[in-house]
Enzyme design. Structure first.
Site, short mmCIF file in Angstrom:
data_model
loop_
_atom_site.label_atom_id
_atom_site.label_comp_id
_atom_site.label_asym_id
_atom_site.label_seq_id
_atom_site.Cartn_x
_atom_site.Cartn_y
_atom_site.Cartn_z
N THR A 185 0.82 -1.21 0.00
CA THR A 185 0.00 0.00 0.00
C THR A 185 0.85 1.25 0.00
O THR A 185 1.98 1.26 0.52
CB THR A 185 -0.90 0.01 1.25
OG1 THR A 185 -1.53 1.29 1.37
CG2 THR A 185 -0.11 -0.23 2.52
N TYR A 202 -1.50 0.19 10.25
CA TYR A 202 -1.79 -0.46 8.97
C TYR A 202 -0.58 -0.36 8.05
O TYR A 202 -0.06 -1.36 7.54
CB TYR A 202 -3.01 0.17 8.31
CG TYR A 202 -3.18 -0.23 6.87
CD1 TYR A 202 -3.29 -1.58 6.50
CD2 TYR A 202 -3.20 0.73 5.86
CE1 TYR A 202 -3.42 -1.95 5.16
CE2 TYR A 202 -3.33 0.37 4.52
CZ TYR A 202 -3.44 -0.97 4.19
OH TYR A 202 -3.56 -1.34 2.87
#
Length: 338
Positions: free
Chosen positions: A118, A142
């Site tokens: 990501t 995250y």
């Protein structure tokens, strides 16, 4: 015999679009998914094995029963706010489970690995477009859990020179399959285009803009949106690349190299839907950068990836068409995608 590949999280949003393309390309697919966010209706190719990556014994049985040539690892928790509240759960599901998967690859001699990462690993960039050489500085668990997984993969590849990987750092994924057969089915999805489509369909009362005082032309945050079909194709291209004799391990951005503001996206959804839903201006969220745009040259040069849907209209039209279809709307798909 077709090439067998393992796809973790193949019943989810991006995973399901990828297995659809892999199936058409002739791969034999085994999907390993606990269905915590995915759905069986999204599986259009391959065989589902219901299981959790934390269950090492079951995972090893799956590897023992098949002759995998490659692993595509999509399974992960992806909510930034949730990761702040539940950091240990994110390190368990995202990082520790990637370690379990790598252990199985080592034991059973699987030496091709494609990992869903990501742009959150970059944190709050000061320079755009963001290149793969940008030093990662994630702002939340995250992003940190994904970066730790990247480092596990990298370090294992250094120790085992036969092991090759492609790490794909996604920017903002949106849209639905051009055919209309697949789309975003997750109940907890909070992506802007999904939320705006829900407002246009009357599923929610309004859409919030978090921050209108950024240093951007209209004061709202700018993001690089990539159509999910183009992203799925990047995984197929990565698999083909790793099959080559001269493949080298790679970290690649997945984006278009251009951005749209929050306000531009909302106005586009209003234009295409014909619905003037309510928009509320709210304070910035902590850690939200003003602008995040990918430098996308490396993926095109390395994989020969050629995006086909680099167009906000197409992204929004396919999203809205899918949402209408999945909600049983009377408006036919053709009215939106033709």
């Amino acid at each position: 015999m077709n090439k067998q590949i393992l796809v973790t999280g193949g019943a989810g949003y991006i995973g399901s679009h990828t297995i659809s393309q892999l199936g058409r390309a002739g791969y034999e697919i085994i999907i390993y998914d606990n269905l915590s966010t995915g759905t069986t209706s999204a599986i259009t190719s391959g065989k589902l094995v219901l299981g959790d990556l934390a269950d090492r014994q079951q995972l090893e049985r799956v590897f023992a029963e098949h002759n995998f040539e490659a692993v595509l690892h999509f399974a992960a928790s992806i909510s930034v706010p949730e990761s702040v509240v539940k950091p240990l759960a994110y390190y368990s599901n995202n990082t520790a489970n990637t370690l379990n998967l790598l252990h199985c690859c080592e034991r059973f001699g699987v030496n091709k690995f494609i990992f869903s990462s990501t742009a959150a690993v970059y944190g709050q960039p000061t320079v755009n477009p963001i290149t793969e050489a940008t030093i990662p500085e994630p702002l939340n668990p995250y992003g940190s859990s994904k970066l730790m997984s990247e480092r596990l993969i990298r370090d294992y590849a250094i120790a085992n020179t036969d092991f090759k990987y492609v790490i794909l750092r996604y920017f903002n994924v949106a849209g639905a399959e051009i055919s209309g057969n697949l789309g975003q089915s997750g109940k907890k999805a909070t992506h802007l285009i999904k939320v705006a489509c829900d407002a246009a369909l009357g599923r929610r009362d309004n859409v919030s803009i978090f921050g209108t005082d950024f240093d951007t032309p209209d004061g709202t945050g700018i993001r690089d949106y990539i159509h999910v079909d183009d992203l799925a194709r990047a995984h197929v291209d990565a698999l083909i690349y790793l099959d080559g004799d001269r493949a080298l391990s790679q970290i690649l951005n997945c984006g278009y190299g251009q951005g749209y503001s929050v306000r531009q996206v909302i106005e586009k959804v209003k234009e295409i839907s014909g619905v003037d839903f309510t928009v509320i201006e709210a304070e910035r969220r902590a850690g939200d950068p003003a602008c995040v745009i990918a430098a996308a040259e490396r993926i095109t040069q390395t994989l020969g990836w050629q995006p086909q849907y680099n167009d906000l209209d197409t992204i929004v039209r396919t999203s809205l068409a899918w949402e209408k279809k999945s909600s049983g709307s009377e408006l036919h798909l053709k009215e939106l995608v033709t």
